[in-house]
Design a protein around this motif. Structure first.
Motif, PDB file in Angstrom:
ATOM      1  N   LYS A   1      -3.177  -6.169   7.621  1.00 37.67           N
ATOM      2  CA  LYS A   1      -4.094  -6.251   6.490  1.00 37.67           C
ATOM      3  C   LYS A   1      -5.492  -6.660   6.953  1.00 37.67           C
ATOM      4  O   LYS A   1      -6.502  -6.113   6.482  1.00 37.67           O
TER       5      LYS A   1
ATOM      6  N   SER B   1       7.390   3.557  -3.836  1.00 39.69           N
ATOM      7  CA  SER B   1       6.817   2.604  -4.792  1.00 39.69           C
ATOM      8  C   SER B   1       5.704   3.289  -5.564  1.00 39.69           C
ATOM      9  O   SER B   1       4.832   3.939  -4.978  1.00 39.69           O
TER      10      SER B   1
ATOM     11  N   ASP C   1      -4.383  -1.862  -0.844  1.00 43.09           N
ATOM     12  CA  ASP C   1      -3.560  -2.773  -0.043  1.00 43.09           C
ATOM     13  C   ASP C   1      -2.330  -2.094   0.531  1.00 43.09           C
ATOM     14  O   ASP C   1      -1.567  -2.709   1.282  1.00 43.09           O
ATOM     15  N   GLU C   2      -2.107  -0.835   0.135  1.00 42.38           N
ATOM     16  CA  GLU C   2      -0.933  -0.069   0.561  1.00 42.38           C
ATOM     17  C   GLU C   2       0.361  -0.736   0.116  1.00 42.38           C
ATOM     18  O   GLU C   2       1.395  -0.671   0.784  1.00 42.38           O
ATOM     19  N   THR C   3       0.288  -1.365  -1.060  1.00 39.71           N
ATOM     20  CA  THR C   3       1.474  -1.966  -1.670  1.00 39.71           C
ATOM     21  C   THR C   3       2.313  -0.907  -2.361  1.00 39.71           C
ATOM     22  O   THR C   3       3.527  -1.058  -2.497  1.00 39.71           O
ATOM     23  N   ILE C   4       1.673   0.152  -2.828  1.00 37.34           N
ATOM     24  CA  ILE C   4       2.376   1.274  -3.450  1.00 37.34           C
ATOM     25  C   ILE C   4       2.030   2.553  -2.712  1.00 37.34           C
ATOM     26  O   ILE C   4       1.003   2.638  -2.025  1.00 37.34           O
TER      27      ILE C   4
ATOM     28  N   GLN D   1      -1.552   7.079  -1.766  1.00 34.07           N
ATOM     29  CA  GLN D   1      -2.060   6.094  -0.821  1.00 34.07           C
ATOM     30  C   GLN D   1      -2.646   6.831   0.379  1.00 34.07           C
ATOM     31  O   GLN D   1      -2.091   7.825   0.854  1.00 34.07           O
TER      32      GLN D   1
ATOM     33  N   SER E   1       5.761  -0.173 -10.709  1.00 33.34           N
ATOM     34  CA  SER E   1       4.928  -1.316 -11.097  1.00 33.34           C
ATOM     35  C   SER E   1       3.981  -0.884 -12.201  1.00 33.34           C
ATOM     36  O   SER E   1       3.175   0.026 -12.000  1.00 33.34           O
TER      37      SER E   1
ATOM     38  N   LYS F   1      -6.287  -1.651  -6.485  1.00 32.79           N
ATOM     39  CA  LYS F   1      -6.037  -2.666  -5.452  1.00 32.79           C
ATOM     40  C   LYS F   1      -4.693  -2.437  -4.769  1.00 32.79           C
ATOM     41  O   LYS F   1      -4.569  -2.576  -3.545  1.00 32.79           O
ATOM     42  N   LEU F   2      -3.662  -2.079  -5.538  1.00 30.56           N
ATOM     43  CA  LEU F   2      -2.345  -1.823  -4.957  1.00 30.56           C
ATOM     44  C   LEU F   2      -2.399  -0.663  -3.972  1.00 30.56           C
ATOM     45  O   LEU F   2      -1.768  -0.706  -2.912  1.00 30.56           O
TER      46      LEU F   2
END
Length: 315
Positions: free
Chosen positions: A4, A92, A136-139, A276, A123, A132-133
């Protein structure tokens, strides 16, 4: 070394500006500056030249950025290779709007028939939260209603244009004289509803951006009764004659209690699928994306089967 934070340096190098990089990363400028200072102290050399508000890479910075790109790439490939084992995986998805939930409710059962071992995580979030997700590569992928693809660069694809209606209680005098579906001009809206309580989405939501543009074009300042991103609550208040609102087609339900009017000038928002940036797709993920991209080619109902779908979600 946290990948990150490598992305922090890559963002600064890409934007050449601490403020813009912080905005892209959804972190404070002071936090980003402090991280860079600590890193440069640890390396005992500056990574950026600071002059005239622009940050340019030093020779050490160029080495660091090149290495950071390689590490990020290695992590992505490693995760992808692990996901490919035995065709297992994890997808995700971030969703901001009702249309996305409807799509997933139909797509996921079909997908799971072919890839039962692939886990899917959903989500529900706001539009800023989705950005933001993704950053951040959260999804892996997002489904969103937006007024433009610009915030997502080349990673967004338009699924369709979705019309936005003006919604009023069925008990309103205007509804008694004008059937639901009758074109409503800006002049008609101001003349008949200037004294009504307006139920608006919160700042940042696609419906709020469109409604604010509409009001600005008309030179009209509404009496805002409530601001909420809960579309179910908005419809309930309309049905109880507490106010009027702008509602997108995919959320235009409860027509026995609410009348919906297309507008002139028309209002449309974009239904988007956003990937993403660093997502490398395996076989199951490619099929899932195909289902998303093809959905509106076969589902063309107007108003998008909204009467049969009442999932609570923000507009």
């Amino acid at each position: 070394m946290d990948v990150k934070y490598l992305n922090y340096i890559l963002a600064i190098a890409g934007r050449r500006n601490m403020t813009k990089a912080a905005e892209d990363l959804f972190v404070s400028q002071s936090s980003l500056s402090q991280y860079l200072s600590r890193l440069e102290q640890e390396l005992d050399t500056p990574l950026f030249n600071r002059s005239k508000g622009e940050l340019t890479l030093t020779p050490a910075g160029e080495l660091y950025v090149e290495a950071a790109k390689q590490v990020v790439k290695i992590q992505k490939e490693l995760y992808q290779n692990i996901a490919n084992l035995n065709r297992r995986g994890h997808i995700s998805i971030g969703v901001t709007s009702n249309f996305g939930l409807r799509m997933l409710a139909e797509i996921i059962p079909r997908f799971k028939e072919q890839f039962p071992t692939v886990d899917i995580e959903i989500s529900e979030t706001s539009l800023p939260g989705l950005k933001k997700l993704l950053l951040d590569e959260t999804i892996h992928v997002g489904l969103a209603a937006e007024v433009s693809t610009a915030p997502f660069g080349g990673m967004a694809q338009v699924l369709r244009e979705e019309e936005v209606f003006f919604a009023i209680p069925r008990t309103h005098p205007y509804a008694a004289e004008h059937p639901s579906g009758t074109l409503l001009t800006a002049e008609d809206l101001i003349r008949n509803f200037s004294g009504e309580n307006f139920l608006l989405s919160k700042k940042g939501a696609s419906l709020r951006m469109l409604s604010d543009q509409f009001f600005e074009t008309c030179g009209f300042t509404p009496d805002v009764f409530c601001e909420t991103n809960n579309i179910t609550a908005t419809r309930r208040m309309i049905a109880q004659s507490a106010g009027v609102a702008f509602i997108a087609e995919s959320c235009s339900v409860e027509r026995d209690k609410i009348a919906y009017y297309p507008l002139a000038p028309s209002l449309f928002r974009l239904n988007l699928v956003i990937r993403q940036k660093n997502w490398t797709l395996n076989e199951p993920e490619q099929l899932f994306m195909e289902y998303l991209l093809d959905y509106f080619k076969t589902n063309t109902e107007q108003p998008y089967l909204a009467e049969n779908y009442t999932v609570s979600q923000e507009p």
